[in-house]
Design a protein around this motif. Structure first.
Motif, short mmCIF file in Angstrom:
data_model
loop_
_atom_site.label_atom_id
_atom_site.label_comp_id
_atom_site.label_asym_id
_atom_site.label_seq_id
_atom_site.Cartn_x
_atom_site.Cartn_y
_atom_site.Cartn_z
N LEU A 56 0.76 -1.15 0.01
CA LEU A 56 0.01 -0.04 0.26
C LEU A 56 0.95 1.33 0.11
CD1 LEU A 56 -2.79 -0.81 2.60
CD2 LEU A 56 -3.22 -0.91 -0.10
N THR A 57 2.16 1.19 0.57
CA THR A 57 2.97 2.33 0.79
C THR A 57 4.10 2.47 -0.16
OG1 THR A 57 4.02 1.26 2.46
CG2 THR A 57 2.03 2.92 3.24
N ASN B 210 1.52 6.08 -4.20
CA ASN B 210 1.27 5.05 -3.81
C ASN B 210 -0.30 4.49 -3.76
OD1 ASN B 210 0.02 5.54 -1.29
ND2 ASN B 210 2.03 6.21 -0.58
N ALA B 211 -0.68 3.33 -3.25
CA ALA B 211 -1.89 2.79 -3.29
C ALA B 211 -2.97 3.54 -2.41
CB ALA B 211 -1.85 1.23 -3.29
N ILE B 212 -2.56 3.83 -1.41
CA ILE B 212 -3.42 4.62 -0.58
C ILE B 212 -3.44 6.13 -0.96
CG2 ILE B 212 -3.48 5.60 1.80
CD1 ILE B 212 -2.04 3.20 2.96
N GLU B 213 -2.57 6.52 -1.83
CA GLU B 213 -3.01 7.96 -2.38
C GLU B 213 -3.89 7.98 -3.29
OE1 GLU B 213 1.13 10.48 -1.79
OE2 GLU B 213 1.23 8.87 -2.96
N VAL B 214 -3.57 6.95 -4.17
CA VAL B 214 -4.61 6.91 -5.47
C VAL B 214 -6.21 6.41 -4.80
CG1 VAL B 214 -5.02 5.33 -7.61
CG2 VAL B 214 -2.68 6.06 -7.14
N ALA B 215 -6.22 5.65 -3.84
CA ALA B 215 -7.45 5.42 -3.28
C ALA B 215 -7.98 6.61 -2.83
CB ALA B 215 -7.20 4.38 -2.14
N ILE B 216 -7.47 7.41 -2.03
CA ILE B 216 -7.94 8.72 -1.40
C ILE B 216 -8.37 9.76 -2.43
CG2 ILE B 216 -7.19 10.74 0.10
CD1 ILE B 216 -5.60 8.79 1.61
N ILE B 217 -7.61 9.81 -3.30
CA ILE B 217 -7.77 10.87 -4.59
C ILE B 217 -9.00 10.36 -5.49
CG2 ILE B 217 -6.76 11.78 -6.70
CD1 ILE B 217 -4.09 11.72 -5.19
N SER B 218 -9.09 9.03 -5.73
CA SER B 218 -10.09 8.55 -6.54
C SER B 218 -11.47 8.20 -5.81
CB SER B 218 -9.72 7.23 -7.37
OG SER B 218 -9.38 6.32 -6.44
N GLN B 219 -11.30 8.51 -4.31
CA GLN B 219 -12.56 8.31 -3.44
C GLN B 219 -12.95 6.78 -3.51
OE1 GLN B 219 -15.47 11.27 -4.36
NE2 GLN B 219 -14.04 12.96 -3.85
N ALA B 220 -11.79 5.77 -3.56
CA ALA B 220 -12.28 4.50 -3.53
C ALA B 220 -12.85 4.21 -2.08
CB ALA B 220 -11.11 3.81 -3.90
N LYS B 221 -14.02 4.42 -1.59
CA LYS B 221 -14.30 4.53 -0.21
C LYS B 221 -14.29 3.01 0.06
CE LYS B 221 -16.76 8.75 -0.51
NZ LYS B 221 -18.00 9.47 -0.60
N ASN B 222 -14.77 2.08 -0.67
CA ASN B 222 -14.84 0.68 -0.27
C ASN B 222 -13.69 -0.04 -0.13
OD1 ASN B 222 -17.70 0.37 -0.60
ND2 ASN B 222 -17.64 -0.12 -2.68
N LEU C 124 -10.92 -3.09 6.90
CA LEU C 124 -10.32 -3.30 7.97
C LEU C 124 -8.60 -3.18 7.91
CD1 LEU C 124 -10.23 -3.32 11.09
CD2 LEU C 124 -10.59 -5.97 10.86
N PRO C 125 -8.29 -3.93 6.75
CA PRO C 125 -6.95 -4.24 6.57
C PRO C 125 -6.25 -2.71 6.30
CG PRO C 125 -7.64 -5.99 5.63
CD PRO C 125 -8.77 -5.17 5.98
N CYS C 126 -6.76 -2.08 5.35
CA CYS C 126 -6.28 -0.80 4.86
C CYS C 126 -6.42 0.36 6.10
CB CYS C 126 -7.43 -0.16 3.75
SG CYS C 126 -6.48 1.23 3.14
N GLN C 127 -7.54 0.23 6.77
CA GLN C 127 -7.59 1.06 7.93
C GLN C 127 -6.60 0.88 8.98
OE1 GLN C 127 -9.67 3.74 8.98
NE2 GLN C 127 -9.99 3.61 6.64
N LYS C 128 -6.25 -0.52 9.34
CA LYS C 128 -4.93 -0.41 10.21
C LYS C 128 -3.50 -0.06 9.53
CE LYS C 128 -6.78 -4.82 12.24
NZ LYS C 128 -6.44 -6.24 12.65
N VAL C 129 -3.32 -0.22 8.28
CA VAL C 129 -2.27 0.58 7.76
C VAL C 129 -2.28 2.05 7.99
CG1 VAL C 129 -0.91 0.71 5.59
CG2 VAL C 129 -1.88 -1.56 6.08
N VAL C 130 -3.27 2.62 7.56
CA VAL C 130 -3.49 4.19 7.67
C VAL C 130 -3.52 4.33 9.04
CG1 VAL C 130 -5.01 5.92 7.37
CG2 VAL C 130 -5.04 4.32 5.61
N ASP C 131 -3.89 3.92 9.85
CA ASP C 131 -3.91 4.14 11.55
C ASP C 131 -2.37 4.00 11.89
OD1 ASP C 131 -5.13 4.62 14.03
OD2 ASP C 131 -4.64 2.48 14.66
N GLY C 132 -1.74 2.91 11.41
CA GLY C 132 -0.24 2.77 11.77
C GLY C 132 0.84 3.77 11.23
N ILE C 133 0.20 4.31 10.15
CA ILE C 133 1.01 5.43 9.42
C ILE C 133 0.85 6.64 10.33
CG2 ILE C 133 1.21 6.75 7.35
CD1 ILE C 133 0.25 4.40 5.56
N TRP C 134 -0.39 6.92 10.79
CA TRP C 134 -0.72 8.18 11.39
C TRP C 134 -0.30 8.23 12.84
CZ3 TRP C 134 -1.34 12.59 9.19
CH2 TRP C 134 -1.87 12.35 7.69
N ARG C 135 0.01 6.95 13.56
CA ARG C 135 0.50 6.94 15.09
C ARG C 135 1.79 7.43 15.24
NH1 ARG C 135 -3.16 3.17 18.39
NH2 ARG C 135 -4.85 3.81 17.55
#
Length: 68
Positions: free
Chosen positions: A8-9, A40-52, A57-68
């Motif tokens: 993802l990163t 990276n995949a997370i940036e593309v998902a955010i820009i393209s509003q790939a909400k699903n 849960l796995p994507c949220q865990k990665v994002v949460d880990g980045i922000w901590r």
């Protein structure tokens, strides 16, 4: 989880493999060199509003880990 975070990163050329029409339009709108634009995949998902994708849960865990 570590493999998912890596996938993802990992940075890659944003316009790699894009349709020629998209590349032409991007060249007309952008001031910088498209070959040097990376993302990276997370940036593309955010820009393209790939909400699903973003709300899984796995994507949220990665994002949460980045922000901590």
């Amino acid at each position: 989880m570590l493999e998912l975070a890596l996938v993802l990163t990992t940075s890659w050329p944003v316009y790699s493999g894009a349709d020629p029409v998209v590349v032409t339009r991007a060249r007309e709108e952008a001031d910088d060199d498209l070959e040097e634009r990376v993302g990276n995949a997370i940036e593309v998902a955010i820009i393209s509003q790939a909400k699903n994708f973003i709300k899984t849960l796995p994507c949220q865990k990665v994002v949460d880990g980045i922000w901590r």
